[in-house]
Design a protein around this motif. Structure first.
Motif, PDB file in Angstrom:
ATOM      1  N   SER A 132       0.931  -1.041   0.096  1.00 57.24           N
ATOM      2  CA  SER A 132      -0.130  -0.243  -0.301  1.00 57.24           C
ATOM      3  C   SER A 132       0.828   1.127  -0.095  1.00 57.24           C
ATOM      4  CB  SER A 132      -0.818   0.112   1.251  1.00 57.24           C
ATOM      5  OG  SER A 132      -2.017  -0.918   1.555  1.00 57.24           O
ATOM      6  N   ARG A 133       0.030   1.888  -0.920  1.00 58.63           N
ATOM      7  CA  ARG A 133       1.255   3.405  -0.980  1.00 58.63           C
ATOM      8  C   ARG A 133       1.656   3.949   0.750  1.00 58.63           C
ATOM      9  NH1 ARG A 133       2.563   7.224  -4.285  1.00 58.63           N
ATOM     10  NH2 ARG A 133       0.653   6.488  -5.865  1.00 58.63           N
ATOM     11  N   ALA A 134       0.707   3.854   1.597  1.00 61.94           N
ATOM     12  CA  ALA A 134       0.976   4.143   3.011  1.00 61.94           C
ATOM     13  C   ALA A 134       1.697   3.332   4.181  1.00 61.94           C
ATOM     14  CB  ALA A 134      -0.665   4.115   4.209  1.00 61.94           C
ATOM     15  N   VAL A 135       1.725   2.452   3.012  1.00 61.97           N
ATOM     16  CA  VAL A 135       2.764   1.151   3.933  1.00 61.97           C
ATOM     17  C   VAL A 135       4.781   1.140   3.533  1.00 61.97           C
ATOM     18  CG1 VAL A 135       3.684  -1.182   4.371  1.00 61.97           C
ATOM     19  CG2 VAL A 135       0.837  -0.592   4.379  1.00 61.97           C
ATOM     20  N   THR A 136       4.067   1.876   2.820  1.00 61.54           N
ATOM     21  CA  THR A 136       5.206   2.413   1.447  1.00 61.54           C
ATOM     22  C   THR A 136       6.190   3.379   2.106  1.00 61.54           C
ATOM     23  OG1 THR A 136       4.584   1.240  -0.362  1.00 61.54           O
ATOM     24  CG2 THR A 136       6.601   2.982  -0.431  1.00 61.54           C
ATOM     25  N   ASP A 137       4.808   4.836   2.669  1.00 64.60           N
ATOM     26  CA  ASP A 137       5.718   5.824   3.270  1.00 64.60           C
ATOM     27  C   ASP A 137       6.675   5.280   4.656  1.00 64.60           C
ATOM     28  OD1 ASP A 137       4.678   6.900   1.137  1.00 64.60           O
ATOM     29  OD2 ASP A 137       2.913   8.356   1.705  1.00 64.60           O
ATOM     30  N   ARG A 138       5.796   4.498   5.580  1.00 66.54           N
ATOM     31  CA  ARG A 138       6.133   4.255   6.176  1.00 66.54           C
ATOM     32  C   ARG A 138       7.330   3.645   6.704  1.00 66.54           C
ATOM     33  NH1 ARG A 138       1.918   4.751  10.471  1.00 66.54           N
ATOM     34  NH2 ARG A 138       2.787   2.847  11.534  1.00 66.54           N
ATOM     35  N   VAL A 139       7.776   2.463   5.408  1.00 71.12           N
ATOM     36  CA  VAL A 139       9.187   1.819   5.560  1.00 71.12           C
ATOM     37  C   VAL A 139      10.048   2.827   5.301  1.00 71.12           C
ATOM     38  CG1 VAL A 139       9.847  -0.023   4.183  1.00 71.12           C
ATOM     39  CG2 VAL A 139       7.527  -0.094   4.689  1.00 71.12           C
ATOM     40  N   VAL A 140       9.922   3.070   4.426  1.00 72.95           N
ATOM     41  CA  VAL A 140      10.640   4.514   3.526  1.00 72.95           C
ATOM     42  C   VAL A 140      10.950   5.728   5.430  1.00 72.95           C
ATOM     43  CG1 VAL A 140      11.577   6.337   2.464  1.00 72.95           C
ATOM     44  CG2 VAL A 140       9.955   4.744   1.505  1.00 72.95           C
ATOM     45  N   SER A 141      10.189   5.990   5.734  1.00 79.26           N
ATOM     46  CA  SER A 141      10.122   6.978   6.538  1.00 79.26           C
ATOM     47  C   SER A 141      10.842   6.022   8.189  1.00 79.26           C
ATOM     48  CB  SER A 141       8.185   7.922   7.296  1.00 79.26           C
ATOM     49  OG  SER A 141       9.041   8.243   8.789  1.00 79.26           O
ATOM     50  N   ARG A 142      10.829   5.257   8.071  1.00 79.19           N
ATOM     51  CA  ARG A 142      11.791   4.308   8.771  1.00 79.19           C
ATOM     52  C   ARG A 142      13.058   4.395   8.658  1.00 79.19           C
ATOM     53  NH1 ARG A 142      10.642   3.582  14.211  1.00 79.19           N
ATOM     54  NH2 ARG A 142      11.234   0.932  14.457  1.00 79.19           N
ATOM     55  N   LEU A 143      13.477   3.709   7.311  1.00 83.02           N
ATOM     56  CA  LEU A 143      14.313   3.484   7.064  1.00 83.02           C
ATOM     57  C   LEU A 143      15.483   4.775   6.798  1.00 83.02           C
ATOM     58  CD1 LEU A 143      14.246   2.234   2.904  1.00 83.02           C
ATOM     59  CD2 LEU A 143      14.978   0.985   5.862  1.00 83.02           C
ATOM     60  N   ARG A 144      14.685   5.760   6.906  1.00 83.94           N
ATOM     61  CA  ARG A 144      15.279   7.544   7.256  1.00 83.94           C
ATOM     62  C   ARG A 144      15.574   7.795   8.595  1.00 83.94           C
ATOM     63  NH1 ARG A 144      10.950  10.521   3.158  1.00 83.94           N
ATOM     64  NH2 ARG A 144      12.660  10.150   0.852  1.00 83.94           N
ATOM     65  N   ALA A 145      14.861   7.413   9.388  1.00 83.34           N
ATOM     66  CA  ALA A 145      14.716   7.875  10.940  1.00 83.34           C
ATOM     67  C   ALA A 145      14.347   6.129  11.668  1.00 83.34           C
ATOM     68  CB  ALA A 145      13.671   8.569  11.204  1.00 83.34           C
ATOM     69  N   PRO A 146      15.306   5.533  11.677  1.00 82.84           N
ATOM     70  CA  PRO A 146      15.420   4.088  12.428  1.00 82.84           C
ATOM     71  C   PRO A 146      14.913   4.783  13.516  1.00 82.84           C
ATOM     72  CG  PRO A 146      17.360   3.700  11.827  1.00 82.84           C
ATOM     73  CD  PRO A 146      16.618   5.734  10.656  1.00 82.84           C
ATOM     74  N   GLY A 147      14.265   3.372  14.471  1.00 82.25           N
ATOM     75  CA  GLY A 147      13.719   3.437  15.641  1.00 82.25           C
ATOM     76  C   GLY A 147      14.805   2.829  16.385  1.00 82.25           C
ATOM     77  N   PRO A 148      14.302   2.317  17.851  1.00 80.30           N
ATOM     78  CA  PRO A 148      15.826   1.182  18.564  1.00 80.30           C
ATOM     79  C   PRO A 148      15.208  -0.357  18.045  1.00 80.30           C
ATOM     80  CG  PRO A 148      14.441   2.900  19.853  1.00 80.30           C
ATOM     81  CD  PRO A 148      14.046   3.096  18.813  1.00 80.30           C
ATOM     82  N   ALA A 149      16.997  -1.203  17.544  1.00 81.36           N
ATOM     83  CA  ALA A 149      16.229  -2.111  17.006  1.00 81.36           C
ATOM     84  C   ALA A 149      16.646  -3.063  18.263  1.00 81.36           C
ATOM     85  CB  ALA A 149      17.722  -2.664  16.706  1.00 81.36           C
ATOM     86  N   LEU A 150      15.329  -3.896  17.710  1.00 82.43           N
ATOM     87  CA  LEU A 150      15.366  -4.603  19.569  1.00 82.43           C
ATOM     88  C   LEU A 150      14.639  -6.018  19.176  1.00 82.43           C
ATOM     89  CD1 LEU A 150      12.060  -2.947  21.584  1.00 82.43           C
ATOM     90  CD2 LEU A 150      14.812  -2.979  22.014  1.00 82.43           C
TER      91      LEU A 150
END
Length: 211
Positions: A132-150
């Motif tokens: 989904s476009r919304a999912v793609t946007d979220r994935v790209v956003s996470r790659l740009r600003a990744p959170g803590p890796a658990l």
């Protein structure tokens, strides 16, 4: 003329399955070959019906969830293994990551227009990724600003913590010792930059780490 894409539906709501069957049957080149109401049913029916694509919901009531069903369906290296396309209402980072890690060929939200669903089914059958476009946007956003890796186990402990479980209950639920639970919590606190249980839950929600 190309053969129709054979689709197996997996959703625990009969009304949703009926709607999807009617929708998919309205377009050329897609054939719904079966409906499963649980993950276990999907595994059994996939073996018998040999679908090209399994349209999989994530939340399937009690028993096996959609992620585990996806993992088992895609575990085989055989060319006959179906492609799994997740179709769900949930778009948290944790859900997306778990589904993709389990082998899903795509991740769509139920709010998508029919044309996007048709295209995604065909893409999945052809070996392409469908998001989904919304999912793609979220994935790209996470790659740009990744959170803590658990780690997966740290996520498990954190999820139980968010449910209000104490260390003893978490240990019993996950078949761990209390000492091991405390060790995992300590690492979670360090990675999230918090010092309390409430702080860990708040940070996990902020980083979208909870299912």
């Amino acid at each position: 003329m190309n053969a129709a894409v054979r689709v197996l539906l997996c959703d625990d709501h009969a009304v949703v399955r009926a709607g999807l069957r009617a929708l998919l049957s309205s377009t050329d080149g897609i054939e719904v070959v079966g409906e499963a109401g649980s993950g276990a049913d999907a595994l059994a029916m996939a073996g018998a019906l040999r679908p090209d694509v399994v349209l999989m919901d994530l939340q399937l009531g009690s028993g096996m969830d959609g992620v585990e069903a996806t993992r088992r369906l895609t575990a085989s290296d055989s060319d006959a293994a179906p492609r799994v396309l997740v179709l769900t209402m949930f778009d948290t980072d944790a859900d997306i990551a778990r589904a993709v890690a389990a082998g899903a060929a795509g991740y769509l939200l139920k709010a998508e227009p029919p044309e996007r669903l048709f295209a995604a089914v065909r893409d999945a059958a052809a070996g392409r990724t469908a998001l989904s476009r919304a999912v793609t946007d979220r994935v790209v956003s996470r790659l740009r600003a990744p959170g803590p890796a658990l780690t997966e186990r740290e996520r498990d402990v954190l999820a139980r913590l968010a449910e209000g479980m104490g260390n003893r209950e978490i240990a019993r639920t996950l078949f761990l010792s209390e000492a091991t639970v405390k060790t995992h919590l300590g690492r979670v606190y360090d990675k999230l930059g918090v010092r309390t249980r409430a702080g860990a839950v708040a940070a996990a929600a902020r980083h979208r780490l909870l299912p």
